[in-house]
Design an enzyme around this catalytic site. Structure first.
Site, PDB file in Angstrom:
ATOM      1  CD  GLU A 126      24.432 -57.216  18.096  1.00 50.64           C
ATOM      2  OE1 GLU A 126      24.774 -56.757  16.997  1.00 50.64           O
ATOM      3  OE2 GLU A 126      23.281 -57.664  18.315  1.00 50.64           O
ATOM      4  CD  GLU A 171      26.358 -58.973  13.878  1.00 46.96           C
ATOM      5  OE1 GLU A 171      26.839 -59.783  14.690  1.00 46.96           O
ATOM      6  OE2 GLU A 171      25.147 -58.679  13.826  1.00 46.96           O
TER       7      GLU A 171
END
Length: 419
Positions: free
Chosen positions: A170, A259
């Protein structure tokens, strides 16, 4: 308890069972439009369904929990993918090794994602209102690639062959870890990712806005050094799941969802019918996004696939319908995705067997006819999760000319496997 799935050959179904969705069959259940499954229309090859272990943050899985997570028998999750963190400190590299080794022994694909580079490679900068934002120093790209290679080598020397390694978890939501701009990612991929000794995964963006992955797909030199385009799906609407640019430029690359938790991290994973949202999310991830892998966040958590006591949660049961029966190497094949409102269907082929996943999000049972083109199968077995059952075996019945009908209980997910 809800209605038990009733399997019949098409020849024995009354005319009302194949009427419009508003009609009622003899059993009093609504009838949906027939769902057609076409094995000749092949879509993506499935790598697997998985979850994350992160011993530093929530403790490791126990030996029994590893077997529950990655085993494929009754009462098991059937996960075939494991995601590990890449600790920034070498002293921590063995922290998740036991789970990684057991998952690999059970046939799982293992990959890893870093949150931060080693501290000496990082500098702080101002990012919006954040005055202590972190980024990899631009003169440390080569050293960072060696760090990732060293972690890969450590696991390999300890019996775990990583399938791939990510550049950064991320990078667009990095308030508590390391930021990367699209340009920085593309530069690292162009200049340094070619030296990595396993498949390269990028960009693992937060919610699939594609502002990080578009520049990679549009940069031939960067794209050449990426094997897996990956994203997370936090808050991503289903309308943003398709990725036309990947279809245009991603030939030879894999597309993974690495995820998510869904629908939230505050509710119990056993809350029903909310847990059924997981099955719907998986459906859209496979059919609309055409991901090849789908990876949950923590495997064991109050909102996770396993409860804190290590037993399957309702969310985990919904995942198990996919993970246990749609195995690595299966190919998704075309099927009528929405034969009626809030009825979701996907299909997969492995060898001569076809696996059908049917999610009924309506408050009523539905008669659903399936027709398999060019099928020589003679019988179909089913498993059910509803308010009272978790991946419960429902028996086997015959098929007639590739067709059969099943009653999908209210608010349920059903797996059907032909033979």
């Amino acid at each position: 308890m809800g209605a038990v799935p009733i399997l019949t050959t098409t020849a024995s179904v009354s005319a009302s069972a194949s009427a419009s969705a508003s009609a009622k069959g003899a059993s009093g259940t609504a009838a949906a439009t027939p769902a057609v499954v076409d094995p000749a229309a092949r879509r993506q090859t499935i790598r697997g369904f998985g979850g994350m272990t992160h011993a530093a943050w929530i403790g490791d899985l126990t030996a029994a929990q590893r077997d529950t997570a990655f085993g494929t028998g009754e009462g098991r999750l059937g996960l075939s993918v494991l995601r590990l963190p890449v600790p920034e400190n070498r002293a921590d590299w063995s922290r998740d090794l036991a789970t990684a080794k057991r998952a690999a022994e059970l046939g799982a694909t293992v990959f890893a994602s870093p949150w931060n580079p080693p501290a000496h490679m990082v500098e702080t900068f101002v990012h919006g209102s954040q005055t202590d934002a972190r980024r990899l120093r631009h003169d440390m790209y080569g050293a960072y690639a060696r760090h990732l290679n060293d972690f890969n080598g450590f696991l390999r020397n300890n019996g775990v062959n990583l399938y791939g390694i990510s550049v950064q978890n991320e990078p667009d939501y990095a308030h508590d870890w390391t930021w990367w701009t699209p340009g920085e990612l593309a530069r690292f991929l162009r200049e340094n990712a070619g030296s990595l000794n396993t498949r390269v995964i990028a960009p693992e963006s937060f919610n699939y806005t594609k502002t990080l992955s578009d520049p990679i797909l549009n940069d031939p030199a960067a794209l050449a050094n990426v094997d897996i385009i990956a994203t997370h799906l936090y808050g991503t609407p289903f309308t943003n799941f398709p990725y036309p640019l990947f279809k245009q430029k991603g030939a030879g690359k894999e597309l993974w969802m690495t995820e998510v938790y869904h629908p939230d991290s505050t509710s119990s994973a056993d809350l029903w019918p909310q847990a059924l949202d997981v099955a719907e999310h998986l459906h859209h991830a496979m059919v609309d996004a055409e991901f090849q892998a789908y990876v949950w966040w923590y495997i064991r958590r109050g909102y996770g696939l396993l409860r804190e006591d290590g037993h399957l949660s309702k969310r985990g049961a919904c995942m198990a319908h996919f993970a246990r029966f749609v195995r690595p190497g299966h190919v998704r094949i075309e099927a009528t995705a929405t034969p009626a409102p809030n009825i979701h269907v996907s299909a997969y082929q492995g060898g001569s067997s076809i696996v059908i996943l049917a999610v009924n999000k309506t408050p009523s049972p539905v008669n659903q006819q399936f027709t398999l083109k060019h099928s020589t199968a003679s019988r179909v077995s089913s498993w059910l999760t509803d308010a009272n059952r978790n991946v419960a075996r429902q028996g086997t019945t015959g098929m007639s000319n590739g067709s059969f009908t099943v009653t999908l209980p209210a608010r349920s997910v059903t797996t059907l496997v032909t033979a």
